[in-house]
Design an enzyme around this catalytic site. Structure first.
Site, PDB file in Angstrom:
ATOM      1  N   SER A 155       5.811 -27.475  -9.515  1.00  0.00           N
ATOM      2  CA  SER A 155       7.254 -27.442  -9.745  1.00  0.00           C
ATOM      3  C   SER A 155       7.485 -27.485 -11.246  1.00  0.00           C
ATOM      4  CB  SER A 155       7.907 -28.680  -9.103  1.00  0.00           C
ATOM      5  OG  SER A 155       9.198 -28.887  -9.644  1.00  0.00           O
TER       6      SER A 155
ATOM      7  N   GLU B   3       1.980 -21.459 -11.954  1.00  0.00           N
ATOM      8  CA  GLU B   3       1.126 -20.607 -11.114  1.00  0.00           C
ATOM      9  C   GLU B   3       1.830 -20.200  -9.810  1.00  0.00           C
ATOM     10  OE1 GLU B   3      -1.799 -18.205 -10.348  1.00  0.00           O
ATOM     11  OE2 GLU B   3      -1.585 -19.198 -12.295  1.00  0.00           O
ATOM     12  N   GLY B   4       2.712 -21.062  -9.296  1.00  0.00           N
ATOM     13  CA  GLY B   4       3.457 -20.701  -8.074  1.00  0.00           C
ATOM     14  C   GLY B   4       4.303 -19.452  -8.323  1.00  0.00           C
ATOM     15  N   HIS B   5       5.019 -19.441  -9.464  1.00  0.00           N
ATOM     16  CA  HIS B   5       5.831 -18.254  -9.796  1.00  0.00           C
ATOM     17  C   HIS B   5       4.929 -17.027  -9.977  1.00  0.00           C
ATOM     18  CE1 HIS B   5       8.518 -21.480 -11.647  1.00  0.00           C
ATOM     19  NE2 HIS B   5       9.302 -20.909 -10.761  1.00  0.00           N
TER      20      HIS B   5
ATOM     21  N   LYS C  26       7.785 -23.517  -1.196  1.00  0.00           N
ATOM     22  CA  LYS C  26       8.049 -24.900  -1.605  1.00  0.00           C
ATOM     23  C   LYS C  26       9.538 -25.202  -1.403  1.00  0.00           C
ATOM     24  CE  LYS C  26       8.699 -26.640  -5.627  1.00  0.00           C
ATOM     25  NZ  LYS C  26       9.694 -27.598  -5.945  1.00  0.00           N
TER      26      LYS C  26
END
Ligand code: PAF
Length: 287
Positions: free
Chosen positions: A190, A39-41, A154
């Site tokens: 991560s 989800e971060g990407h 991050k």
């Protein structure tokens, strides 16, 4: 999303496509990744989609940023799942180059290196890591002709280094940092989290707890770097399979490391091995 994502594997093919897009007067957004997207990407891809006419996502596990005893060979990979996620976010291109295509003359003949900033924090325990990152990102910026490139906070040191690199080289791309994304329980997302055993996954929460404890101390008035580090350390040390590589308090813009007195703007950064998996995290203490 109506966009159909195409996969490109050849660097020259990407370069000629982005040249055409640029000549059409369209803006280009790049999201460099090593794949195994989470989800971060996806938050980076959505931001790129919102800001640019044409979006390129790269998916490349870059060998030059891994040390000889690091996890290059075992880094998680899932091309099909990545494609589906990139497609669902409406990107135009998923660039999955081969090593030969990105390093046509072999690895190591030309490097981009940001001195000093690249040797502290993660750079101290991963010599050459940021040189590999800066080199591959330079190639990707060049090939994609990006107006904007998006990176997660991050990897705060990486983001700071890439901003400095772009400024020092007079690079026309705007480097944009996006907020760190966490699981509901606070673990920073991560790709390496998949390698945590269920037990290590629980222990890994101590990183977030440690940062929060330091941040609470900062907000309560503590302005001593060693005391703030101790707060985080005490929390992480309650978990038996944790091995702290570093915990530092630094200037959020320059990453100057503070010893003793800490001014009113500060960030804490850390790297910890949990059950053998190396994780990084950070938190602004002043926000
Ligand atoms: O953050 C990453 O995933 C990598 O370091 C990057 C920026 C894609 C370069 O390989």
């Amino acid at each position: 999303m109506s966009n159909q994502t195409i996969i490109i594997r050849d660097a020259k093919e990407l370069a000629s496509l982005t040249k055409k897009i640029q000549h059409e007067g369209k803006s280009i957004g790049l999201v460099p990744t090593m794949g195994y997207l989470h989800e971060g990407h996806l938050s980076l891809i959505r931001a790129a989609r919102a800001k640019s006419d044409f979006v390129v996502v790269s998916d490349f596990v870059n060998p030059t940023q891994f040390g000889p005893n690091e996890d290059y060979a075992t880094y998680p990979r899932d091309e099909q799942a990545d494609f589906e996620k990139v497609q669902s976010c409406g990107a135009d291109v998923l660039f999955i180059p081969t090593v030969e295509s990105l390093y046509p003359n072999g690895q190591g003949s030309t490097w981009v290196e940001v001195q000093n900033l690249g040797n502290i924090l993660c750079g101290a325990t991963r010599p050459g890591h940021f040189r590999g990152v800066a080199t591959v990102v330079t190639k990707l910026l060049w090939l994609s002709r990006a107006d904007y490139a998006f990176f997660g906070e991050k990897d705060y040191q990486q983001l700071t280094i890439l901003k400095r690199m772009a400024a020092d080289l007079g690079c026309p791309t705007e480097i944009i940092g996006m907020p760190l994304v966490r699981e509901a329980d606070g673990l920073a997302l991560s790709s390496r989290n998949v390698r945590l055993s269920p037990e290590a996954r629980k222990q890994a929460l101590s990183l977030n707890h440690g940062l929060k404890r330091a941040s609470a101390a900062f907000k309560a008035g503590c302005r001593n770097a060693e005391k703030l580090i101790w707060e985080a350390q005490a929390e992480i040390a309650t978990e038996k399979d944790t091995e702290i590589q570093y915990i530092s308090v630094a200037n959020p813009d320059t990453l100057e490391i503070y010893n003793g007195d800490v001014p009113d703007q500060a960030i804490m950064l850390l790297a910890v091995k949990v059950g053998g998996v190396r994780l990084i995290d950070n938190m602004r203490l002043d926000k």
